[in-house]
Write an enzyme that holds these catalytic residues in place. Structure first.
Site, mmCIF file in Angstrom:
data_model
loop_
_atom_site.group_PDB
_atom_site.id
_atom_site.type_symbol
_atom_site.label_atom_id
_atom_site.label_comp_id
_atom_site.label_asym_id
_atom_site.label_seq_id
_atom_site.Cartn_x
_atom_site.Cartn_y
_atom_site.Cartn_z
ATOM 1 N N ASP A 153 0.844 -1.189 0.000
ATOM 2 C CA ASP A 153 0.000 0.000 0.000
ATOM 3 C C ASP A 153 0.884 1.246 0.000
ATOM 4 O O ASP A 153 2.110 1.161 0.120
ATOM 5 C CB ASP A 153 -0.935 -0.012 1.208
ATOM 6 C CG ASP A 153 -2.236 0.735 0.948
ATOM 7 O OD1 ASP A 153 -2.264 1.594 0.034
ATOM 8 O OD2 ASP A 153 -3.230 0.469 1.646
ATOM 9 N N GLU A 182 -10.103 7.046 4.525
ATOM 10 C CA GLU A 182 -9.211 6.447 5.510
ATOM 11 C C GLU A 182 -8.519 7.485 6.376
ATOM 12 O O GLU A 182 -8.281 8.605 5.950
ATOM 13 C CB GLU A 182 -8.168 5.589 4.796
ATOM 14 C CG GLU A 182 -7.349 6.363 3.778
ATOM 15 C CD GLU A 182 -6.401 5.463 2.998
ATOM 16 O OE1 GLU A 182 -5.817 4.554 3.602
ATOM 17 O OE2 GLU A 182 -6.254 5.676 1.786
#
Length: 653
Positions: A328, A523
């Site tokens: 990520d 997020e």
């Protein structure tokens, strides 16, 4: 004194003798933490990825590649920090467009043509003929998590939490097909979806990216979305037929962190890790998913980006995943001892491609040196490159023609109709006292609330920007707000719809629909510490109370990315609908709420909760199967027009 010392020594020795076995056992337990035992995990294998002919071709390509070319394939850069001409120096294998990264024209919120020009420019740079260099096309990834959500005019579907309420895996596959078609039309060939998280604490800011709190629902959705995005694995022609590579993410237990903290620690045992959080990966792998993204989070205190037992032993070994593993956004930089520009630990753990949006140049140089020194083995490098080339070949990137590029499929009526169907099926009716719903099409309807005519709020995060903020209705030329959908439905049947965000009116309406809820977030910024809605500012509750005080029936349409404690709002409203984050097709809400001229329903409610709804504000971790289980509305709850029930007042303590 000597006698005392001797007695003390004897006692100390006895204490050590008694405690040592317990200490040894504790040390053994500590040593076992964060180590996955592959034999305990399900045995499966990738379908449709390995072809002997392609593998032989890969052998030849790898044999001709320099170390620098191999390392380049293992690094992904963000388009905000790389340009097509950089590829003449750095043989980077992949690029991405982060949530806030515009195409090459530099304009935020650009249309399809700007994205297509960007994709073509990078691809041309990657395959440009250069002496001594292999011409390997770039792989372009993007967060198309609820439609091709970075592109102005694209079809934006409900977020996953709403899709979970539909209980319709066939619909999920159709949504995957449409997302792939609109993405491939802009020249982009890889989407970072589906999210297979199973959120357990609804304070997590990514709860809405999960389909459900139960893996039993996530599993069929994983298979359906992968097949929709990629096509049938044994018949796959990839981008030639308008399909893209899918990504199962985030491996593993990103939805199981303590207190719902994003990028936190899932301090759970291996049985729970397998049973709840890893279950859907089995289905995704069997559907042929091409890539898996590793989670930022940790398991039992060890960052997943450096957990070799999870990535290599379990995912690639026991579960037989034959695609490639992607990290990520700078997730490798969070590994102890690593930085954004250097992390041999992550590569050695089994990550094949590092997402290094800004530090990609230094990471490239450092990784080459680490491979030269033996800190990263050449066998590990070759395995990673093989997996990446395998995906590129199976996706059709080495074909000269891209027949699907440029097709006028962005936001077309056919796609929007499916999104509207998804909105209808995602709505969950929590209350309908007195049968206030459906509303007669001939009625005078007041549509109130700050979110009533705001498509951006209905879309939520990951929409035209990372957090989904800053959007106006003008940014959705093919979209329709909830008010727009209600107005269209009511006026068509001779009624009247009046928009008044603050609830003021000149003529008393027959009924008021109040659209309210969470502002967009994604997020990290979406994490909260309490499930109480508007804990300090009850303005939406005050609006509903003022309408009720004037004798107007109130229908509450609640937009949220998670179940929240809304007991006071539930008590005031005559009807309460959980509409989640429905996207650009507000007409889907009107389809269900507004009946015909006689008040008969045109569409019934079919949505069922895929997350348990809290009775108390402290029920932050509330999931089916736990003991005690005391929700206000249980998993699977949802009223219909045919199945009516009066909701008594709920406690507001």
């Amino acid at each position: 004194m000597l006698r005392i010392l001797c007695r003390t020594s004897v006692l100390a020795a006895l204490l050590v003798w008694l405690v040592s076995p317990a200490m040894a056992a504790q040390s053994a337990d500590d040593a076992e933490r964060a180590i996955a035992h592959a034999a305990r995990w399900p045995r499966t294998r990738s379908v449709g990825l390995i072809d002997p002919k392609i593998e032989r071709w890969i052998d030849g390509v790898i044999g001709q590649m320099t170390l620098e070319e191999k390392v380049g394939q293992m690094i992904q850069a963000d388009i905000s920090t790389i340009r097509p001409e950089d590829l003449s120096i750095y043989p980077i294998g992949s690029i991405l467009a982060g949530g806030d990264s515009p195409p090459l024209n530099g304009e935020d919120r650009s249309n399809a043509s700007a994205w297509l020009e960007t994709a073509r420019a990078f691809r041309s740079g990657s395959v440009e003929a250069r002496p001594g260099r292999a011409a390997i096309p770039i792989l372009f990834g993007i967060d198309a998590v609820h439609g091709h959500n970075n592109v102005v005019g694209a079809t934006i579907f409900p977020h996953n939490i709403g899709l979970g309420a539909t209980r319709d895996s066939r619909l999920i596959r159709r949504i995957g097909v449409i997302t792939a078609r609109e993405t491939a039309a802009t020249g982009i060939d890889w989407v970072f979806a589906p999210t297979l998280a199973v959120p357990q604490d609804d304070r997590w800011g990514r709860t809405y990216e999960g389909y459900a709190e139960s893996p039993e629902l996530v599993r069929p959705y994983a298979r359906a979305m992968v097949l929709g995005l990629q096509g049938e694995p044994r018949k796959r022609r990839g981008v030639l037929d308008g399909y893209v590579a899918a990504t199962a993410k985030h491996f593993v237990a990103d939805g199981g962190t303590r207190d719902g903290i994003d990028q936190g620690d899932a301090d759970i045992d291996e049985k729970e890790l397998i049973r709840i959080h890893a279950a859907a990966y089995e289905d995704a792998i069997e559907a042929g998913v091409m890539t898996v993204m590793v989670s930022y989070s940790s398991w039992q205190g060890v960052k997943n980006h450096a957990n070799e037992s999870l990535i290599t032993d379990v995912l690639k070994g026991r579960m037989g995943f034959a695609g490639f593993v992607i990290g990520d956004w700078n997730g490798h930089g969070q590994v102890p001892g690593c930085t954004d520009d250097s992390c041999p630990q992550a590569i050695n753990a089994g990550i094949d491609m590092l997402m290094a949006p800004t530090a990609w140049r230094r990471l490239f140089e450092n990784t080459v040196r680490q491979a030269q020194s033996g800190e990263i083995s050449l066998a590990r490098i070759d395995d990673a490159v093989r997996r990446i080339l395998r995906v590129k070949a199976r996706l059709g990137l080495f074909e000269r023609e891209r027949p699907f590029e440029g097709r006028p499929v962005i936001g077309i009526a056919e796609h929007r109709a499916v999104a509207r169907e998804a909105v209808r099926k995602s709505l969950v009716l929590l209350k309908n006292n007195g049968g206030v719903l459906p509303i007669k099409g001939s009625a005078h309807v007041l549509v109130a609330g700050a979110a009533a005519d705001d498509i951006g709020v209905a879309c939520g995060g990951w929409t035209l920007s990372w957090q989904g903020t800053g959007n106006t209705n003008a940014h959705f030329p093919n979209g329709q707000s909830i008010y727009g959908g209600i107005r269209e439905a009511v006026t068509t049947m001779g009624g009247r719809a009046e928009l008044s965000p603050d609830g003021n009116y000149s003529v008393k309406p027959d009924v008021a629909i109040v659209v309210f809820g969470e502002r967009p977030y994604a997020e990290m910024k979406g994490d909260i510490r309490t499930l109480g809605y508007q804990a300090t500012d009850k303005s939406d509750l005050a609006l509903m109370k003022s309408l009720k005080a004037n004798g107007i029936p109130v229908v509450a349409v609640f937009l949220s990315g998670r179940p929240l404690w809304v007991n006071p709002e539930l008590n005031v409203a005559d009807a309460f609908v959980a509409a989640w984050l429905p996207g650009t097709e507000g007409g889907g809400v009107a389809d269900v709420l507004i009946g015909d001229v006689a008040g008969r329903s045109r569409y019934d409610f079919t949505g069922k909760l895929s997350f348990s709804w809290p009775k108390r504000v402290d029920q932050t971790r509330l999931n089916i199967g736990q003991t005690p289980y005391e929700p206000l509305f249980p998993y699977g709850y949802g009223l219909t027009y045919r199945k009516r029930a009066e909701l008594p007042p709920v406690p507001e303590d």
